[in-house]
Enzyme design. Structure first.
Site, mmCIF file in Angstrom:
data_model
loop_
_atom_site.group_PDB
_atom_site.id
_atom_site.type_symbol
_atom_site.label_atom_id
_atom_site.label_comp_id
_atom_site.label_asym_id
_atom_site.label_seq_id
_atom_site.Cartn_x
_atom_site.Cartn_y
_atom_site.Cartn_z
ATOM 1 N N HIS A 37 -35.473 27.594 -27.688
ATOM 2 C CA HIS A 37 -35.999 27.308 -26.353
ATOM 3 C C HIS A 37 -37.133 28.295 -26.070
ATOM 4 O O HIS A 37 -37.529 29.067 -26.961
ATOM 5 C CB HIS A 37 -34.884 27.389 -25.312
ATOM 6 C CG HIS A 37 -34.069 28.646 -25.406
ATOM 7 N ND1 HIS A 37 -34.587 29.898 -25.161
ATOM 8 C CD2 HIS A 37 -32.766 28.852 -25.758
ATOM 9 C CE1 HIS A 37 -33.646 30.814 -25.321
ATOM 10 N NE2 HIS A 37 -32.525 30.212 -25.701
ATOM 11 N N HIS A 40 -36.776 31.970 -27.142
ATOM 12 C CA HIS A 40 -37.087 32.228 -28.550
ATOM 13 C C HIS A 40 -38.603 32.167 -28.767
ATOM 14 O O HIS A 40 -39.165 32.979 -29.502
ATOM 15 C CB HIS A 40 -36.417 31.189 -29.447
ATOM 16 C CG HIS A 40 -34.922 31.156 -29.370
ATOM 17 N ND1 HIS A 40 -34.242 30.117 -28.784
ATOM 18 C CD2 HIS A 40 -33.981 32.019 -29.811
ATOM 19 C CE1 HIS A 40 -32.947 30.343 -28.871
ATOM 20 N NE2 HIS A 40 -32.752 31.497 -29.485
ATOM 21 N N VAL A 179 -36.544 35.457 -20.621
ATOM 22 C CA VAL A 179 -37.272 34.290 -20.118
ATOM 23 C C VAL A 179 -36.286 33.428 -19.333
ATOM 24 O O VAL A 179 -35.169 33.162 -19.804
ATOM 25 C CB VAL A 179 -37.904 33.489 -21.272
ATOM 26 C CG1 VAL A 179 -38.591 32.234 -20.745
ATOM 27 C CG2 VAL A 179 -38.894 34.367 -22.031
#
Ligand code: AMP
Length: 283
Positions: A37, A40, A179
């Site tokens: 996602h 990463h 994130v």
């Protein structure tokens, strides 16, 4: 940065060795368990900026799962992973088999001490031995100048740094920020397993961390008061089942009472069978 050529996929130790022999240095390694996602992708992009070659590993490591059902249900999608790794800028995608990572007769375990005992270590027996053993293998085989890890797994990062220092592993360990989805939920491969109701409730982890941050910024320096603020926020969400809530030293991970330096607030919360973690450094 997607180049003209797709990233090379290697599976065996021999293929990896061959690919790395020709790869320009420095090499940046991004170890993952796949189901990639944007979290990463941010690690891969950072590695792209800082290295001549970006190597990403995708390996769902059976040894770090303390629940067999979690391992079995872990999302796997190689085609989608290859697309994401490509568009984030990977050069080589290393997808080893269990038999290649753990050769016949395998009998070595890497164990880190006190840092692995609280929090995730207490909640998930054997988890960190699985993590440190696989990361030692990956770092050894890759021989990269740098390896990139997310602050999302804050304890893992501390444990891996400790291991690299203690064992004299030459790879620099680089930490990357968490994130999040627009509503604050930290991106995780496990988020896809949340029911729609649990997905709607899950940003409560972030809200609890922000409640602790607000108290910290207002001058609160009592660990128990910060833990209570987080518990109170989590209690507003009936689907959230907190497993632990912590306000700990960011160096030792010992729980804090009254303190006057930085702190790491963190939590693990279950939504049915899905377990989510999140954290926030306070400094
Ligand atoms: P995983 O595939 O879950 O083992 O994660 C591989 C790496 O990506 C680890 O270093 C994680 O800490 C990192 N990572 C996972 N989720 C995020 C996120 N939301 N933000 C930043 N890094 C992440």
């Amino acid at each position: 940065m997607s180049g003209a050529t797709l990233p090379q996929v290697v599976r065996t130790r021999a293929q990896l060795r061959e690919a790395l022999a020709e790869a320009p240095r420095p090499i940046g390694l991004v170890p993952t368990m796949g189901a990639l996602h944007e979290g990463h992708a941010s690690l891969i992009q950072r590695a792209r900026r800082e290295n001549a070659t970006v190597l990403i590993s995708i390996f769902v490591n059976p040894r770090q799962f303390n629940e067999l059902s979690d391992f079995r249900k872990y999302p796997r999608d190689e085609a989608a992973d290859r697309r994401l790794a490509d568009s984030a800028g990977a050069d080589i995608i290393w997808i080893p088999s269990v038999a290649d990572v753990y050769p016949a007769g395998f009998q070595t375990t890497v164990t880190v001490g006190a840092l692995t005992e609280p929090l995730e270590g207490a909640a998930r027996p054997g988890h960190f031995e699985g993590v440190t053993t696989i990361v030692a293998i990956l770092l050894g085989l890759a021989g990269a100048e740098r390896a990139y890890f997310g602050q999302k797994d804050a304890q893992q990062l501390l444990v891996i740094r400790r291991m690299a220092t203690d064992l004299g592993i030459g790879t620099e360990i680089v930490a990357c920020p968490i994130v999040r989805e627009p509503d604050g939920l930290a991106m995780s491969s496990r988020n896809v397993r949340l029911t729609p109701e649990a997905r709607a409730a899950a940003p409560v982890l972030r809200q609890a961390l922000l409640a602790a941050r607000a108290r910290y910024e207002a001058g609160e320096r009592d660990g128990e008061a910060l833990r209570a603020a987080m518990r109170e926020m989590l209690a507003k969400e009936p689907l959230a089942e907190p497993e632990y809530v912590s306000c700990a030293s960011p160096e030792t991970l010992n729980e804090l009472d009254r303190f006057d330096g930085p702190a790491l607030v963190s939590m693990a919360v279950r939504f049915g069978s899905v377990r989510l973690i999140d954290n926030e450094p306070l400094a």
